[in-house]
Motif scaffolding. Sequence first.
Motif, PDB file in Angstrom:
ATOM      1  N   ARG A  48      21.936 -12.891 -11.599  1.00 27.77           N
ATOM      2  CA  ARG A  48      20.916 -13.563 -10.671  1.00 27.77           C
ATOM      3  C   ARG A  48      20.960 -13.068  -9.503  1.00 27.77           C
ATOM      4  NH1 ARG A  48      18.753 -17.596 -12.486  1.00 27.77           N
ATOM      5  NH2 ARG A  48      19.094 -19.061 -10.798  1.00 27.77           N
ATOM      6  N   LEU A  49      20.641 -12.706  -8.713  1.00 33.37           N
ATOM      7  CA  LEU A  49      21.017 -12.617  -6.846  1.00 33.37           C
ATOM      8  C   LEU A  49      19.739 -13.058  -5.808  1.00 33.37           C
ATOM      9  CD1 LEU A  49      22.648 -10.524  -4.996  1.00 33.37           C
ATOM     10  CD2 LEU A  49      20.701  -8.367  -5.313  1.00 33.37           C
ATOM     11  N   LEU A  50      20.396 -13.814  -5.163  1.00 35.04           N
ATOM     12  CA  LEU A  50      19.429 -13.897  -3.723  1.00 35.04           C
ATOM     13  C   LEU A  50      19.446 -13.365  -2.683  1.00 35.04           C
ATOM     14  CD1 LEU A  50      18.191 -15.958  -1.878  1.00 35.04           C
ATOM     15  CD2 LEU A  50      20.618 -16.903  -2.043  1.00 35.04           C
ATOM     16  N   ILE A  51      18.127 -12.561  -2.575  1.00 28.99           N
ATOM     17  CA  ILE A  51      18.031 -11.726  -0.683  1.00 28.99           C
ATOM     18  C   ILE A  51      17.381 -12.418  -0.009  1.00 28.99           C
ATOM     19  CG2 ILE A  51      17.073  -9.773  -0.087  1.00 28.99           C
ATOM     20  CD1 ILE A  51      17.420  -8.572  -2.861  1.00 28.99           C
ATOM     21  N   ALA A  52      18.689 -12.703   1.498  1.00 29.91           N
ATOM     22  CA  ALA A  52      17.875 -13.153   2.298  1.00 29.91           C
ATOM     23  C   ALA A  52      18.040 -12.054   3.841  1.00 29.91           C
ATOM     24  CB  ALA A  52      18.882 -13.890   2.910  1.00 29.91           C
TER      25      ALA A  52
END
Length: 160
Positions: A48-52
């Motif tokens: 699972r990945l968060l991109i900011a």
Amino acid sequence: MTMQPVRLNLPLRRASSLEDLLDALDAKGNAMNSEAGQPGRNSDVRPRLLIADDDAFMRSALSRQLEGSFNIVAVAEDATEAIELAEKHRPDGAVIDVDMPGGGARQAVPQIAMRSPDTRVVVLSGDEYQPIVLELLSAGAMAYLRKGATGAELCEALTV
């Protein structure tokens, strides 16, 4: 084989949004499927990945570049949103831009490290100003890459 109807027994409250309704259905479906030994709708096994990133083009490009290897669970436009989404979703990895509103990676990295300690944070930047690199690595970032890194380089930094 005869199909038996499924009773959902959802709480008797109005869903305030379509997302609330889908969450309630998903929770019931996942519980039923786990009892039957079957994966639920959210059984994606990719990390699972968060991109900011404050740049919409970069967010889109990173999403396209990484969606084959990662389940992108959240996308943020600033450091404050990145921190909140990391705490909410507890992603396996996060790609954080150095310069964003809300303090950028200097604000987000230590907060994400504290609130979601199992999240592997990779910082992206247009330059490699050594004091900032060292500050972010000691604050909890696992890697520091220049913008323009290949998908393979990002995947390696997020999973090694």
